[in-house]
Design a protein around this motif. Structure first.
Motif, PDB file in Angstrom:
ATOM      1  N   LYS A  18       0.898  -1.197   0.076  1.00  0.00           N
ATOM      2  CA  LYS A  18      -0.058  -0.064   0.024  1.00  0.00           C
ATOM      3  C   LYS A  18       1.001   1.195   0.058  1.00  0.00           C
ATOM      4  CE  LYS A  18      -4.005  -2.100   2.383  1.00  0.00           C
ATOM      5  NZ  LYS A  18      -4.874  -1.990   3.567  1.00  0.00           N
ATOM      6  N   GLU A  19       2.147   1.144  -0.020  1.00  0.00           N
ATOM      7  CA  GLU A  19       3.063   2.488   0.037  1.00  0.00           C
ATOM      8  C   GLU A  19       4.207   2.201  -1.043  1.00  0.00           C
ATOM      9  OE1 GLU A  19       5.811   3.856   3.406  1.00  0.00           O
ATOM     10  OE2 GLU A  19       3.998   4.716   3.598  1.00  0.00           O
ATOM     11  N   LEU A  20       4.441   2.961  -1.819  1.00  0.00           N
ATOM     12  CA  LEU A  20       5.559   3.013  -2.771  1.00  0.00           C
ATOM     13  C   LEU A  20       6.329   4.262  -2.697  1.00  0.00           C
ATOM     14  CD1 LEU A  20       6.591   2.126  -5.607  1.00  0.00           C
ATOM     15  CD2 LEU A  20       4.805   3.447  -6.762  1.00  0.00           C
ATOM     16  N   SER A  21       7.601   4.288  -2.718  1.00  0.00           N
ATOM     17  CA  SER A  21       8.348   5.513  -2.733  1.00  0.00           C
ATOM     18  C   SER A  21       8.965   5.768  -4.241  1.00  0.00           C
ATOM     19  CB  SER A  21       9.812   5.057  -1.705  1.00  0.00           C
ATOM     20  OG  SER A  21       9.460   4.957  -0.454  1.00  0.00           O
ATOM     21  N   VAL A  22       8.990   7.041  -4.418  1.00  0.00           N
ATOM     22  CA  VAL A  22       9.522   7.497  -6.019  1.00  0.00           C
ATOM     23  C   VAL A  22      10.684   8.385  -5.808  1.00  0.00           C
ATOM     24  CG1 VAL A  22       8.865   8.521  -8.059  1.00  0.00           C
ATOM     25  CG2 VAL A  22       6.950   7.314  -6.761  1.00  0.00           C
ATOM     26  N   LEU A  23      11.722   7.943  -6.228  1.00  0.00           N
ATOM     27  CA  LEU A  23      13.061   8.524  -6.375  1.00  0.00           C
ATOM     28  C   LEU A  23      13.469   9.293  -7.539  1.00  0.00           C
ATOM     29  CD1 LEU A  23      15.461   9.630  -4.592  1.00  0.00           C
ATOM     30  CD2 LEU A  23      16.700   7.395  -5.534  1.00  0.00           C
ATOM     31  N   PHE A  24      13.343  10.649  -7.753  1.00  0.00           N
ATOM     32  CA  PHE A  24      13.839  11.479  -8.826  1.00  0.00           C
ATOM     33  C   PHE A  24      15.182  11.742  -8.720  1.00  0.00           C
ATOM     34  CE2 PHE A  24       9.364  12.224  -8.308  1.00  0.00           C
ATOM     35  CZ  PHE A  24       8.627  11.773  -9.709  1.00  0.00           C
ATOM     36  N   THR A  25      16.031  11.611  -9.714  1.00  0.00           N
ATOM     37  CA  THR A  25      17.354  11.966  -9.504  1.00  0.00           C
ATOM     38  C   THR A  25      17.615  12.596 -10.988  1.00  0.00           C
ATOM     39  OG1 THR A  25      18.515  10.017 -10.760  1.00  0.00           O
ATOM     40  CG2 THR A  25      18.082   9.727  -8.420  1.00  0.00           C
ATOM     41  N   PRO A  26      18.818  13.407 -11.116  1.00  0.00           N
ATOM     42  CA  PRO A  26      19.139  14.095 -12.360  1.00  0.00           C
ATOM     43  C   PRO A  26      19.100  13.172 -13.673  1.00  0.00           C
ATOM     44  CG  PRO A  26      20.483  14.901 -10.673  1.00  0.00           C
ATOM     45  CD  PRO A  26      19.791  13.701 -10.175  1.00  0.00           C
ATOM     46  N   ASN A  27      19.345  11.896 -13.367  1.00  0.00           N
ATOM     47  CA  ASN A  27      19.425  10.934 -14.604  1.00  0.00           C
ATOM     48  C   ASN A  27      18.459   9.882 -14.552  1.00  0.00           C
ATOM     49  OD1 ASN A  27      21.805  12.186 -15.498  1.00  0.00           O
ATOM     50  ND2 ASN A  27      22.993  11.194 -13.925  1.00  0.00           N
ATOM     51  N   SER A  28      17.856   9.623 -13.595  1.00  0.00           N
ATOM     52  CA  SER A  28      16.754   8.464 -13.615  1.00  0.00           C
ATOM     53  C   SER A  28      15.587   8.639 -12.548  1.00  0.00           C
ATOM     54  CB  SER A  28      17.670   7.256 -12.884  1.00  0.00           C
ATOM     55  OG  SER A  28      18.200   7.477 -11.896  1.00  0.00           O
ATOM     56  N   VAL A  76      16.027   9.537   1.466  1.00  0.00           N
ATOM     57  CA  VAL A  76      16.855   9.191   0.281  1.00  0.00           C
ATOM     58  C   VAL A  76      18.032   8.233   0.127  1.00  0.00           C
ATOM     59  CG1 VAL A  76      17.759  10.447  -1.704  1.00  0.00           C
ATOM     60  CG2 VAL A  76      15.838  11.486  -0.639  1.00  0.00           C
ATOM     61  N   GLU A  77      18.873   8.305   1.062  1.00  0.00           N
ATOM     62  CA  GLU A  77      20.068   7.579   0.990  1.00  0.00           C
ATOM     63  C   GLU A  77      19.615   5.818   1.085  1.00  0.00           C
ATOM     64  OE1 GLU A  77      22.436   9.055   3.810  1.00  0.00           O
ATOM     65  OE2 GLU A  77      23.280  10.785   2.726  1.00  0.00           O
ATOM     66  N   ASP A  78      18.409   5.712   1.701  1.00  0.00           N
ATOM     67  CA  ASP A  78      18.128   4.477   1.970  1.00  0.00           C
ATOM     68  C   ASP A  78      17.585   3.831   1.073  1.00  0.00           C
ATOM     69  OD1 ASP A  78      18.912   4.471   4.986  1.00  0.00           O
ATOM     70  OD2 ASP A  78      16.627   4.976   5.363  1.00  0.00           O
ATOM     71  N   LEU A  79      16.756   4.867  -0.110  1.00  0.00           N
ATOM     72  CA  LEU A  79      16.232   4.493  -1.343  1.00  0.00           C
ATOM     73  C   LEU A  79      17.399   3.766  -2.265  1.00  0.00           C
ATOM     74  CD1 LEU A  79      13.248   6.766  -1.760  1.00  0.00           C
ATOM     75  CD2 LEU A  79      13.306   4.448  -0.815  1.00  0.00           C
ATOM     76  N   GLU A  80      18.559   4.733  -2.190  1.00  0.00           N
ATOM     77  CA  GLU A  80      19.649   4.667  -3.167  1.00  0.00           C
ATOM     78  C   GLU A  80      20.329   3.253  -2.705  1.00  0.00           C
ATOM     79  OE1 GLU A  80      21.158   9.019  -4.472  1.00  0.00           O
ATOM     80  OE2 GLU A  80      21.519   8.523  -2.504  1.00  0.00           O
ATOM     81  N   THR A  81      20.305   2.893  -1.508  1.00  0.00           N
ATOM     82  CA  THR A  81      21.017   1.809  -0.839  1.00  0.00           C
ATOM     83  C   THR A  81      20.197   0.534  -1.419  1.00  0.00           C
ATOM     84  OG1 THR A  81      21.802   2.640   1.095  1.00  0.00           O
ATOM     85  CG2 THR A  81      21.569   0.305   1.081  1.00  0.00           C
ATOM     86  N   VAL A 127      18.460   0.479  -4.428  1.00  0.00           N
ATOM     87  CA  VAL A 127      18.702   0.675  -5.738  1.00  0.00           C
ATOM     88  C   VAL A 127      19.895   0.157  -6.258  1.00  0.00           C
ATOM     89  CG1 VAL A 127      18.891   2.135  -7.737  1.00  0.00           C
ATOM     90  CG2 VAL A 127      16.695   2.438  -6.317  1.00  0.00           C
ATOM     91  N   GLN A 128      21.006   0.239  -5.477  1.00  0.00           N
ATOM     92  CA  GLN A 128      22.224  -0.168  -5.816  1.00  0.00           C
ATOM     93  C   GLN A 128      22.802  -1.467  -5.105  1.00  0.00           C
ATOM     94  OE1 GLN A 128      24.558   3.212  -4.054  1.00  0.00           O
ATOM     95  NE2 GLN A 128      23.506   4.976  -5.443  1.00  0.00           N
ATOM     96  N   ALA A 129      21.997  -2.158  -4.680  1.00  0.00           N
ATOM     97  CA  ALA A 129      22.294  -3.411  -3.841  1.00  0.00           C
ATOM     98  C   ALA A 129      22.128  -4.362  -4.590  1.00  0.00           C
ATOM     99  CB  ALA A 129      21.317  -3.700  -2.723  1.00  0.00           C
ATOM    100  N   ASN A 130      21.456  -4.548  -5.986  1.00  0.00           N
ATOM    101  CA  ASN A 130      21.226  -5.548  -6.560  1.00  0.00           C
ATOM    102  C   ASN A 130      22.274  -5.795  -7.706  1.00  0.00           C
ATOM    103  OD1 ASN A 130      18.263  -4.357  -6.098  1.00  0.00           O
ATOM    104  ND2 ASN A 130      18.246  -6.527  -6.712  1.00  0.00           N
ATOM    105  N   VAL A 131      22.284  -6.936  -8.246  1.00  0.00           N
ATOM    106  CA  VAL A 131      23.144  -7.482  -9.309  1.00  0.00           C
ATOM    107  C   VAL A 131      24.707  -7.325  -8.938  1.00  0.00           C
ATOM    108  CG1 VAL A 131      23.571  -7.057 -11.891  1.00  0.00           C
ATOM    109  CG2 VAL A 131      21.764  -6.206 -10.881  1.00  0.00           C
ATOM    110  N   VAL A 132      24.756  -7.696  -7.659  1.00  0.00           N
ATOM    111  CA  VAL A 132      26.211  -8.020  -6.900  1.00  0.00           C
ATOM    112  C   VAL A 132      26.132  -9.139  -6.244  1.00  0.00           C
ATOM    113  CG1 VAL A 132      26.492  -5.422  -6.942  1.00  0.00           C
ATOM    114  CG2 VAL A 132      25.548  -6.709  -4.821  1.00  0.00           C
TER     115      VAL A 132
END
Length: 342
Positions: free
Chosen positions: A27-37, A142-147, A149-154
């Protein structure tokens, strides 16, 4: 803080593909806007046990974008995915030819203003629609969201690349599993096979084997490397005398035997995943991906699933992706499940 953008010809359609998946999961969704994505993100608490995020290049979604904030020009917000779904369905249904979105504050009561994403569309009918927001998020959020996003494919030694038919077959198999067992053994092999099995009472009750998937990177593809090495029998020090080379599966054996052989040769990665967790992870099939990558992390603590859209994206195959990280069942949880099954 400012955010205002004009959607590209495909931007609304991309978001309309993904929003229902997040709506189904939580029931909750976070949306992160960055300069490129742009990133649509749900953590394990919001999605019911998995980490999932859709990642889109800004230029794939927007023709023009103004984004300014004191946090390195990044803005994060939270919203109800159901509200976003309603707006996006309305935009698609009204055949809007021009859609703008902006971050606003609207007075909802005397002296009280709240944030909204305002969608202003022009087409057969001109419509202005608001999506209520929580936020904007602070720097730490915002940093938690970035964490996430960046955690996958490793930490994944190799991946199986499933085409659309195989991805849908895996989804259908797991849907059947829900009536049988609570835990699925997921195994990938370097010969390009995905094995999914569930059991009840300690016996294999239902399983699926999907063969012929590509293996990435190519250096880990034992089928290709073995075929390139030429023919010949292989013993491998096991004494089995299967008449196959390392990495080549015995065509005369059954799925269980082939998987056992891959495990014995160290050519398989195995993880136990909750059936409900795997079902939720495969809900990305509804977004019509071109293919899916699946891999078991080297330390065995999670399984990664990456949905790819290839030529469907205007800005290239890397312009859009849906990433899922699912946890594995711990040993003590498996022991309790096995006891309950007895």
């Amino acid at each position: 803080m400012k955010f205002k953008a004009t959607f590209s010809s495909v931007g609304v359609q991309w978001l309309e593909r993904f929003a229902p998946i997040f709506d189904k999961l939580g029931k909750e969704l976070s949306v992160l806007f960055t300069p490129n994505s742009i990133h649509l993100v749900q953590n394990h608490a919001e999605s019911g046990g998995i980490e999932i995020h859709a990642d889109l290049l800004k230029d794939e979604v927007f023709d023009a974008c103004l984004l300014q904030s004191a946090n390195d020009n990044k803005i994060g917000v939270r919203l109800e995915p159901a509200s976003l779904c309603r707006v996006l369905r309305g935009l698609v249904g009204s055949e809007a030819t021009h859609v703008e979105v902006k971050l606003i504050k609207r007075e909802v009561a005397p002296g009280t203003s709240l944030p909204f994403l305002c969608f202003d569309s022009k087409g057969v009918v001109d419509v202005v629609q608001d999506v209520p927001l929580a936020g904007p998020l602070n720097r730490r959020e915002v940093e938690d969201l970035e964490t996430i996003v960046q955690a996958n494919v490793v930490d994944v030694p190799y991946w199986l690349c499933l085409d659309r038919a195989a991805t849908e077959a895996a989804h259908a198999a797991v849907e059947r599993f829900r009536a049988v067992g609570d835990v699925v053994e997921l195994a990938t092999t370097k010969a390009g096979s995905l094995h999914l099995t569930t059991n009840k009472g300690g016996h294999v009750a239902l399983g699926a084997e999907l063969r012929g998937a590509g293996v990435l990177p190519a250096s880990e593809d034992r089928y290709e490397s073995s075929r390139a090495g030429g023919g010949g029998a292989w013993d491998g020090g096991t004494g089995r005398g299967t008449g196959t080379q390392p990495g080549l599966e015995d065509e005369s054996a059954g799925p269980c035997e082939r998987l056992a052989e891959s495990k014995a040769c160290g050519e398989a990665s195995v993880a136990n995943v909750g059936t409900r967790t795997l079902r939720r992870s495969l809900s990305g099939v509804a977004s019509n991906p071109s293919r899916a990558l699946v891999g078991v992390a080297g330390h065995g603590r999670h399984v990664e699933l990456v949905f790819r859209y290839d030529r469907q994206a205007v800005r290239g195959p890397d312009a859009v992706g849906l990433m899922v990280r699912m946890p594995v069942e711990e040993d003590d949880e498996l022991e309790r499940w096995e006891e309950d099954s007895d």
